[in-house]
Design a protein around this motif. Structure first.
Motif, PDB file in Angstrom:
ATOM      1  N   TYR A 116       0.831  -1.209   0.000  1.00  0.00           N
ATOM      2  CA  TYR A 116       0.000   0.000   0.000  1.00  0.00           C
ATOM      3  C   TYR A 116       0.864   1.258   0.000  1.00  0.00           C
ATOM      4  O   TYR A 116       0.737   2.135  -0.865  1.00  0.00           O
ATOM      5  N   TRP A 117       1.782   1.359   0.975  1.00  0.00           N
ATOM      6  CA  TRP A 117       2.578   2.572   1.113  1.00  0.00           C
ATOM      7  C   TRP A 117       3.641   2.695   0.036  1.00  0.00           C
ATOM      8  O   TRP A 117       3.864   3.786  -0.497  1.00  0.00           O
ATOM      9  N   HIS A 135       1.967   4.036  -3.205  1.00  0.00           N
ATOM     10  CA  HIS A 135       1.622   5.457  -3.211  1.00  0.00           C
ATOM     11  C   HIS A 135       2.868   6.335  -3.219  1.00  0.00           C
ATOM     12  O   HIS A 135       2.910   7.366  -3.901  1.00  0.00           O
ATOM     13  N   LYS A 175       4.391   6.316  -6.751  1.00  0.00           N
ATOM     14  CA  LYS A 175       3.614   7.088  -7.725  1.00  0.00           C
ATOM     15  C   LYS A 175       3.798   8.589  -7.520  1.00  0.00           C
ATOM     16  O   LYS A 175       4.040   9.337  -8.463  1.00  0.00           O
ATOM     17  N   LEU A 193      -2.006  11.011  -8.060  1.00  0.00           N
ATOM     18  CA  LEU A 193      -3.030   9.989  -7.865  1.00  0.00           C
ATOM     19  C   LEU A 193      -4.292  10.459  -8.567  1.00  0.00           C
ATOM     20  O   LEU A 193      -4.722  11.600  -8.411  1.00  0.00           O
ATOM     21  N   GLN A 222      -8.148  10.111  -4.627  1.00  0.00           N
ATOM     22  CA  GLN A 222      -7.683   9.729  -3.299  1.00  0.00           C
ATOM     23  C   GLN A 222      -8.241   8.364  -2.940  1.00  0.00           C
ATOM     24  O   GLN A 222      -9.442   8.114  -3.085  1.00  0.00           O
ATOM     25  N   PRO A 223      -7.365   7.437  -2.509  1.00  0.00           N
ATOM     26  CA  PRO A 223      -7.863   6.120  -2.094  1.00  0.00           C
ATOM     27  C   PRO A 223      -8.987   6.265  -1.074  1.00  0.00           C
ATOM     28  O   PRO A 223      -8.956   7.152  -0.207  1.00  0.00           O
ATOM     29  N   MET A 271      -3.120  12.302   3.044  1.00  0.00           N
ATOM     30  CA  MET A 271      -3.008  12.785   1.671  1.00  0.00           C
ATOM     31  C   MET A 271      -2.339  14.150   1.633  1.00  0.00           C
ATOM     32  O   MET A 271      -1.480  14.418   0.780  1.00  0.00           O
TER      33      MET A 271
END
Length: 311
Positions: free
Chosen positions: A11-12, A15, A18, A26, A29-30, A38
Motif C-alpha cells: 500500500y505505502w 503510493h 507514484k 493519484l 484519493q484512495p 493525503m
C-alpha cells in the motif's frame, strides 16, 4: 502476520512510488486514505520539488505491535518505517521516519489505515507555565563554576546512535522528543544545573528531572533565558545553525512549543537535516511539512548552542 505486513508494505510503497518517485498524481484519493495523510504526501512532494530534490528509492518496513481479531475484521497496530533515498544536486542521503499506525483488514483487504500518534502530541501540562528561574543566584549549584566546551561531534554521535532506540540510563517517555534532545546535548558536554528544583535550570538525576529536560515548551524558554550552564543564542535563519544545534517547533503558532529536534547534517542548500524522537526520525528536512502536526501558522526557534562557562 507476514500477510498483514505485506498488505501495508504494498500500500505505502505503491503510493510513495507514484507520488514521490514517478512524480505523477493519484487519479483519485484512495477511499480509506485519511485527508491528513493525503495532505502530508502532497506537502512532501511540493517540498522536494521546491528543494530541487528527488526520491530515488523508497523502502517500507513494518513491525506488528499488537493484533486483535474482531468478528470479520483484524485490527493491527504496527510501527511503519519509511526510508527515502534522496538526491539533491550532488548530495545523496537516506531519510528515515517511523510512525505508530493502525491498520484495519477485512476479507484479506486493507480497508483503513491511520496514524495513532504523531508530533505535536507531547504532554505539555507539566511545565506549560514554566518561567525560567535560573537567572537568580544559585550559590549551591555545584556546576556553576565549571568551564565547558560543547563537543558537536559527540552530540551527533549520540543522536545517531539513539535516534531509533532508547538509552536505558534514562527514562523512556511516550512523548520523548525533548528528553532525547536533552540527552544529545548533554552527550556533547553541556553541564546540567538546578537539581533538585524541577523549575530551575536543566538537569536529570536518577528518577527526577527538570521540566526543561523533558517538556518542549520549557526547554524552549530555558534556552532563551539561560545565562549559565547550558546556554544558547537565538539566530534568525536555519542556515546559521551548525550540527548539534537545536530547533523548537510551535506547530499551531499559538505560543505552545510542542517539539524539539537536533541538527545532524545539512543539505545541498545548507539547510538543516534533523533527528528526533516521538515520531522517530533521522536526516529529516527541518521544516516538518511532512508532519500531520504541521499547520500554515507554524513557528520555529533556531538555537545555536554556545561554548563557555557557567558563570
Amino acid at each position: 502476520m507476514s500477510d498483514v505486513l505485506n498488505l501495508v508494505k504494498e500500500y505505502w510503497e505503491g503510493h510513495f512510488k507514484k507520488l514521490l518517485i514517478d512524480d505523477s498524481e493519484l487519479e483519485e484519493q484512495p477511499l480509506f486514505m485519511r485527508d491528513e495523510d493525503m495532505e502530508v504526501l502532497k506537502r512532501k512532494k511540493n517540498q522536494l520539488n521546491f528543494r530541487d530534490a528527488k526520491v530515488l528509492k523508497n523502502i517500507i518496513h513494518g513491525q506488528v505491535i499488537s493484533y486483535e481479531a474482531r468478528s470479520s475484521r483484524e485490527i493491527v497496530d504496527y510501527l511503519l518505517t519509511m526510508e527515502f533515498l534522496i538526491i539533491q544536486k550532488k548530495k545523496i542521503y537516506l531519510e528515515t521516519q517511523q510512525q505508530a499506525r493502525r491498520a484495519v483488514i477485512e476479507g484479506g483487504l486493507l480497508i483503513d489505515d491511520y496514524l495513532v500518534q504523531g508530533e505535536g502530541s507531547c504532554d505539555q501540562k507539566l511545565g506549560m507555565n514554566y518561567i525560567h528561574k535560573g537567572l537568580k543566584s544559585e550559590k549551591n549549584d555545584r556546576f556553576s563554576n565549571k568551564r565547558y566546551g560543547y563537543d558537536r561531534l559527540e552530540a551527533i554521535k549520540y543522536a545517531e546512535r539513539w535516534w531509533n532506540d532508547y538509552n536505558p540510563a534514562y527514562k523512556n517517555f511516550t512523548d520523548d522528543c525533548t528528553n532525547y534532545i536533552s540527552q544529545c546535548v548533554k552527550a556533547g558536554g553541556a553541564p546540567m544545573r538546578g537539581n533538585p528544583d524541577r523549575n530551575i535550570g536543566w538537569w536529570y538525576s536518577g528518577n527526577q528531572w527538570s521540566f526543561s529536560w523533558t517538556v518542549a515548551h520549557s526547554f524552549r524558554w530555558y534556552l532563551s533565558g539561560s545565562n549559565k550552564g547550558l546556554r544558547a543564542i537565538e539566530v534568525s535563519s536555519p542556515k546559521e545553525l551548525l550540527k548539534g544545534d537545536v530547533i523548537c517547533y510551535d506547530f499551531n503558532g499559538n505560543g505552545t512549543w510542542q517539539h524539539t529536534t537536533i541538527v545532524v547534517d545539512k543539505d545541498s542548500e545548507k539547510m538543516p537535516l534533523v533527528n528526533a524522537h516521538t515520531t522517530n526520525s533521522r536526516m529529516r528536512y527541518w521544516m516538518y511539512e511532512d508532519s500531520s502536526a504541521w499547520t500554515p501558522s507554524i513557528q520555529y526557534k533556531f538555537f545555536h548552542i554556545i561554548d563557555g562557562t557557567t558563570t
